[in-house]
Design an enzyme around this catalytic site. Structure first.
Site, PDB file in Angstrom:
ATOM      1  CD  GLU A 100      27.584  42.777  40.083  1.00 23.26           C
ATOM      2  OE1 GLU A 100      28.806  42.985  40.207  1.00 23.26           O
ATOM      3  OE2 GLU A 100      27.004  41.840  40.666  1.00 23.26           O
ATOM      4  CG  ASP A 106      31.766  43.824  45.291  1.00 23.23           C
ATOM      5  OD1 ASP A 106      31.136  43.236  46.188  1.00 23.23           O
ATOM      6  OD2 ASP A 106      31.991  43.301  44.184  1.00 23.23           O
ATOM      7  CD  GLU A 145      25.105  41.532  50.937  1.00 27.81           C
ATOM      8  OE1 GLU A 145      25.593  40.737  50.120  1.00 27.81           O
ATOM      9  OE2 GLU A 145      24.255  42.392  50.627  1.00 27.81           O
ATOM     10  CD  GLU A 196      33.469  38.579  45.199  1.00 30.55           C
ATOM     11  OE1 GLU A 196      33.378  39.060  44.055  1.00 30.55           O
ATOM     12  OE2 GLU A 196      32.552  38.675  46.054  1.00 30.55           O
TER      13      GLU A 196
END
Length: 721
Positions: free
Chosen positions: A307, A381, A403, A409
């Protein structure tokens, strides 16, 4: 013990005796230590805890003693005397194994060898209850576990609890920026007051440390993975050192997100090439500087070549070469590098889900021993639901750490009730078939599958400056649940839900049982009203707030939701089988075979792996189009049912808690309907079919939903309208 620590815990003890606490606003989290009102339970506890022997020592043991004093005083309604002798019936004896009396050590027998790492033992010994460990931090963990036993009204008769953490690095990743904002944070501003540090120490820092230690979390990455190099400057290292001093008694190491281009940005070098000797020396000097101020500094977390972030590929180097350069700088200080595997590129147009595997698996075994590759639970994601990341079954020579995202989100922010330990459990129990059946993701994470020397789990924090820490009162369960699963990846979500509800609200069965059912169904419900049957990444772009399956005008293909659902007149879904992107080939053959066949692919992943016609028959006998509408409706119905359940919980919670959750459930219902209506209206432009009769009909038009804009959605920097 620091003066501020004495003041904080002494005030807590006084307030508890007076019946005053933060209980109304949620600040106390799961550490409320409510007075036990049941006379039978109270009598049983006072019988077993007539006096306390507590080993004295460093600040960690001081913290354990103070926590015990506050906890026992509040729970029992009276102070318990401390004594200088380990003898005596019905006493509580707390100390490291080597400092216990000979008769107690003799009684422990074979248990001593089982207490590994930071583990502890709570056991009955000759009419005494003993909490012991090899390390001071084990004593603190044992005290928190003992108090949890009392909070949950569990028996102390013949108690025998031996716990050892299954992972080494149990860390929160804060996506906090130096300007006080929090990327993807929905509970207020950052709790780190950088402007006031190092001279001003907010009480919240210690309460944060206590909460983490209570569930076994032992690390905090203080800054955003989209890192600022300035956090590595001398003035900020002083600030970080002040936080490390507060956290140290609670066994929590500080880590920093390191920007790969820091040698250029704050070091004055013309390059950040990891093979350049000057760059290598700069990082060695920086590590020496940090450890000079923070001797127990944990190490670096790095987001590189993802990104737009800088990384070793900018210089034609590999991830391994970049990670190893940092690892070599940290190794003399026993520091580690957590190198994120979240990478994707506009230059790879085949399938974003494949890229991390393609970049990292060929480098298996090339990383230094003090490097962990930090892999998201799924290959895209943090979607509401993803199949487990194929990397977990493909890198036997490299430590992989999980993770998870605790902040929501893609799951409605802090306005939606979603119990994430259910998602975590689903991933951890997934079978990679790395060494045949039973090669669970949990065994990859704890290192037992391939004998990894260092293990870990990270969670992207949902913590902010809101008085209740997490925005939504029930979102505290996700912080708690992450810590419990980082300690033991084999725990069940049901046990975690039961614990958290009892600790936070009430032990009453009429509260715990219905609310536990609510928590355990909440994740499935959110998936249903957002991304059912394997749909994914159809949120509005940038802020990820609400649905945006129609977005198709962004410069990079993988930024557009249409890239992921591929809806057309002939059907919907992303073909990842050999006839499509062949992403299934990255899994073991047994897993790939299951995913490749739509008849054996679990329906919750169906459209993740298959592009299917609208009239494809689901297991229910309904068509795919009907099934989509029914799933969306089931999600909405769950929110309504939860509202009815919550209304019955009013006697068990205080008025503020009741009103807060009621208002948030109203928002969740409104937004669940929004998701259902916007998505089904859009997909109907391709299916050309009527809505299923089981689904409520939309009250607004597709044009209305497409017109909505949210330039100031929380968790991102404001965007121009």
């Amino acid at each position: 013990m620091s003066f501020s620590k004495k003041i904080t815990l002494s005030v807590l003890a006084i307030l508890s005796v007076m019946g005053i606490s933060h209980a109304n606003n949620g600040y106390d989290l799961w550490l409320k230590y409510r007075k036990i009102e049941d006379p039978g339970i109270l009598t049983g506890y006072t019988k077993h805890i007539r006096a306390v022997y507590m080993e004295e020592g460093n600040e960690t043991l001081d913290a354990a003693r103070e926590e015990l004093s506050v906890g026992l005083g509040s729970l029992l309604g009276t102070a318990v005397p401390y004594v200088n002798s380990q003898s005596g019936d019905h006493s509580l004896v707390i100390g490291k194994i080597r400092n216990l009396d000979r008769d107690i050590r003799k009684h422990l027998n074979g248990d001593v060898s089982k207490i590994k790492k930071d583990g502890f033992l709570i056991t009955t010994c000759q009419n005494r209850t003993v909490i012991t460990a090899h390390k001071d931090i084990g004593i603190l963990y044992g005290v928190f576990r003992f108090l949890r036993q009392l909070q949950m009204h569990k028996s102390l008769e013949e108690i025998h609890i031996l716990e050892v953490p299954e992972t080494d690095v149990r860390v929160l990743n804060h996506w906090d920026n130096l300007d006080g904002t929090v990327e993807r944070g929905y509970a207020g501003a950052s709790i780190w007051k950088w402007q006031k540090l190092p001279d001003y120490i907010d009480r919240r820092y210690e309460d944060y440390a206590r909460a983490n230690a209570s569930v076994g979390i032992n690390g905090a990455v203080l800054t955003n993975v989209n890192a600022s190099a300035w956090v590595l400057s001398p003035s900020y290292i002083e600030k970080v050192a002040a936080l490390a001093k507060v956290f140290r008694p609670y066994g929590i190491k500080v880590y920093l997100a390191a920007r790969f281009s820091a040698p250029i940005e704050i070091g004055g070098l013309p390059t950040a090439d990891p093979l350049n000797p000057e760059v290598q020396q700069w990082w060695r000097d920086k590590a020496n500087e940090i450890y000079g101020k923070i001797p127990d500094f944990g190490g670096f977390l790095v987001k590189a070549n993802s990104e737009g972030q800088p990384g070793p590929q900018d210089y034609g180097r590999s991830h391994a070469e970049g990670a190893n350069m940092l690892a070599d700088a940290l190794a003399p200080h026993n520091g580690i590098v957590m190198w994120r595997a979240f990478v994707y590129s506009e230059h790879d147009t085949s399938d974003r889900a494949k890229q991390a595997y393609s970049e990292f698996v060929p480098q298996d075994g090339k990383f230094r021993d003090n490097v962990l590759i930090q892999v998201k639970n799924g290959a895209i994601d943090f979607q509401p639901r993803e199949p487990f990341h194929p990397m977990f079954g493909a890198m036997p020579e490299t430590p992989l750490m999980m993770e998870f995202q605790i902040t929501q989100e893609y799951l409605g922010f802090s306005t939606h009730l979603v119990f994430l330990p259910k998602l975590y459990e689903e991933v951890l129990k997934a079978d990679t078939y790395r060494h045949g059946k039973g090669s669970l993701v949990a065994k990859v994470i704890d290192g037992t599958l391939d004998r990894k020397p260092i293990t870990g789990m990270a969670g992207v924090a949902n913590i902010g400056s809101d008085i209740n820490w997490t925005g939504h009162p029930l979102a505290q369960a996700n912080w708690y649940g992450f810590g419990r699963l980082a300690w033991d990846p084999y725990l069940g979500a049901e046990q975690i839900a039961d614990e958290w509800l009892r600790l936070t609200f009430s032990n009453k069965s009429d509260f715990v049982q219905p609310m536990k059912a609510v928590l355990l169904k909440s994740h499935d419900a959110a998936v249903n009203y957002m991304t059912p049957l394997g749909l994914h990444h159809i949120m509005a772009t940038g802020h990820h707030y609400g649905p945006g399956p129609w977005v198709d005008n962004l410069s990079r293909p993988e930024w557009n939701p249409v890239y992921y659902h591929k809806a057309a007149t002939r059907g919907i879904g992303f073909d990842r089988t050999p006839s499509g992107s062949n992403a299934t080939s990255q899994y073991a053959k047994e897993v790939a075979a299951m995913f490749n066949d739509p008849e054996t692919c679990p329906e919750e992943y169906l459209l993740w792996f298959h592009h299917l016609p609208w009239d494809y028959k689901l297991q229910s006998g309904k068509t795919l189009w009907e099934g989509l509408g029914i799933k969306y409706q089931e999600g909405v119905d769950w929110v309504r049912d939860t509202q009815a359940t919550w209304n019955k919980m009013k006697p068990y919670v205080n008025e503020q808690q009741f009103q807060e959750v009621s208002m948030l459930l109203n928002i969740q219902l409104k937004e669940a309907k929004w998701w259902r209506d916007a998505c089904m209206l859009y997909f109907r432009t391709f299916s050309k079919r009527e809505f299923p009769e089981e689904m409520e009909k939309p009250s607004r038009t597709l044009a209305y939903y497409r017109s909505l804009k949210f330039p100031y959605a929380p968790g991102i920097k404001p965007q121009p309208d």
